[in-house]
Design an enzyme around this catalytic site. Structure first.
Site, PDB file in Angstrom:
ATOM      1  N   CYS A  91     -44.222 -18.953 -27.634  1.00  0.00           N
ATOM      2  CA  CYS A  91     -43.636 -19.454 -29.138  1.00  0.00           C
ATOM      3  C   CYS A  91     -44.279 -21.157 -29.292  1.00  0.00           C
ATOM      4  O   CYS A  91     -45.300 -20.185 -30.026  1.00  0.00           O
ATOM      5  CB  CYS A  91     -41.901 -19.816 -28.269  1.00  0.00           C
ATOM      6  SG  CYS A  91     -41.406 -20.827 -30.332  1.00  0.00           S
ATOM      7  N   GLU A 121     -39.639 -15.436 -20.897  1.00  0.00           N
ATOM      8  CA  GLU A 121     -39.363 -16.071 -19.797  1.00  0.00           C
ATOM      9  C   GLU A 121     -37.886 -16.698 -19.466  1.00  0.00           C
ATOM     10  O   GLU A 121     -37.242 -16.574 -18.439  1.00  0.00           O
ATOM     11  CB  GLU A 121     -39.798 -17.661 -19.261  1.00  0.00           C
ATOM     12  CG  GLU A 121     -39.434 -18.498 -20.034  1.00  0.00           C
ATOM     13  CD  GLU A 121     -39.656 -17.894 -22.310  1.00  0.00           C
ATOM     14  OE1 GLU A 121     -39.849 -17.431 -22.323  1.00  0.00           O
ATOM     15  OE2 GLU A 121     -39.743 -19.794 -22.464  1.00  0.00           O
ATOM     16  N   HIS A 153     -39.012 -14.573 -26.011  1.00  0.00           N
ATOM     17  CA  HIS A 153     -39.504 -15.430 -24.754  1.00  0.00           C
ATOM     18  C   HIS A 153     -39.114 -14.642 -23.612  1.00  0.00           C
ATOM     19  O   HIS A 153     -37.794 -14.907 -23.054  1.00  0.00           O
ATOM     20  CB  HIS A 153     -38.013 -16.272 -24.847  1.00  0.00           C
ATOM     21  CG  HIS A 153     -38.558 -17.894 -26.110  1.00  0.00           C
ATOM     22  ND1 HIS A 153     -39.378 -18.785 -25.225  1.00  0.00           N
ATOM     23  CD2 HIS A 153     -38.685 -18.058 -27.551  1.00  0.00           C
ATOM     24  CE1 HIS A 153     -39.729 -19.758 -26.791  1.00  0.00           C
ATOM     25  NE2 HIS A 153     -38.993 -19.127 -27.652  1.00  0.00           N
TER      26      HIS A 153
END
Lengths: 81, 224
Positions: free
Chosen positions: B85, B196, B194
């Protein structure tokens, strides 16, 4: 004292969704025939003394490397005394 | 394996990135934007967020942080770097990856669980995926539209450097549905969604993001 004005605009081929939204608003507010709107940025930089030589070169370099992103934007710089 | 996670002023996802590294089996090492010491890490994650308030352009000021001075040189020498990002935006501003990220074509900030197809499994961050594997991970961005000139897009496609593409919905107007790309060597990867946030069933929509973090450990072991 010198004043440096740097105008940064998205390159013509890059879509400008903000400009398009403004175009829509202008139409809604009664302005007919708005063919296109492009939105940009203007930086006004005041510097002490004359801007010339190496300092002018550095200003150009930073206009290209920091103030604009040459991948998507063009810049124009002018120095006013 | 020591995986550095950089914190800039305005980073948001550095803790989740460190947690993902830990869950994958690596040792997260905090790195600081104002310190050019990379602390002998084996790889680096540039996390999401709004570094320096996204002022000027996303990633434009972060690019000149002391840590980036060391990181750009190390990445050019082969250090693996994953930018997620805002991290992807920083990698583009740093010219470690081509192109740029611009405002979503909808002008809206978009937050959704996004389906992707993993298209390149030769990079150091995607090697644990199967080619063509479909995954769902969170996406949250306001300026995630990937743009580059046609010649650059053709080159990325021709060289197999599009690592992930949006499926079903193109959430931000990215050219050719591109969600992530890599450099020639495959050590530097940028990704807009994302992974994560999708490493544990309790907190993510899936655990589909985890292979990004196990891939780098596998790649580093294979390279050792």
């Amino acid at each position: 004292m010198a004043r440096v004005v740097v105008d940064v605009m998205l390159k013509p081929e890059i879509l400008d969704p903000q400009g398009r939204a403004v175009q829509g608003a202008l139409g809604r507010l009664g302005l007919t025939g708005v063919a296109d709107v492009r939105q940009g940025k203007q930086f006004v930089i005041e510097v002490d003394g004359e801007l010339e030589g190496e300092r002018l070169e550095l200003m150009h370099k930073l206009a290209e490397e920091l103030l604009s992103n040459p991948v998507i934007e063009d810049y124009r710089m002018r120095v006013e005394a | 394996m020591r995986i550095g996670v950089v914190t800039f002023p305005g980073s948001l996802d550095d803790r989740d990135a460190a947690r993902a590294v830990r869950i994958a089996g690596g040792e997260p090492i905090p790195l600081w934007h104002g310190d050019d010491d990379l602390k002998s890490v084996d790889a680096v994650v540039l996390p999401g967020g709004f570094s320096y308030g996204d002022y000027l352009r996303c990633g434009a000021i972060a690019r000149f942080a002391p840590v980036m001075h060391s990181l750009v040189a190390a990445a050019e020498g082969g250090l693996p770097v994953l930018g997620i990002c805002n991290g992807f935006q920083i990698l583009c501003e740093s010219h470690l990856l081509p192109g740029a990220l611009t405002r979503n074509d909808s002008l809206h900030f978009v937050c959704r669980d996004q389906r992707l197809r993993i298209e390149d499994v030769t990079s150091m961050w995607t090697s644990d995926f199967d080619a063509g594997q479909e995954i769902v991970i969170p996406l949250k961005n306001g300026e995630g539209g990937y743009v580059a000139d046609e010649a650059t897009l053709d080159r990325l496609e021709g060289e197999g450097r599009v690592i992930a593409r949006y499926l079903e919905v193109n959430p931000n107007g990215s050219r050719r549905d591109i969600a992530g790309i890599r450099n020639e060597r495959g050590n530097v990867v940028g990704l807009m969604p994302h992974p994560e946030h999708a490493v544990e069933a309790l907190t993510g929509p899936t655990t589909d993001g985890l292979p990004f973090f196990t891939s780098i450990l596998t790649s580093l072991v294979a390279a050792a």
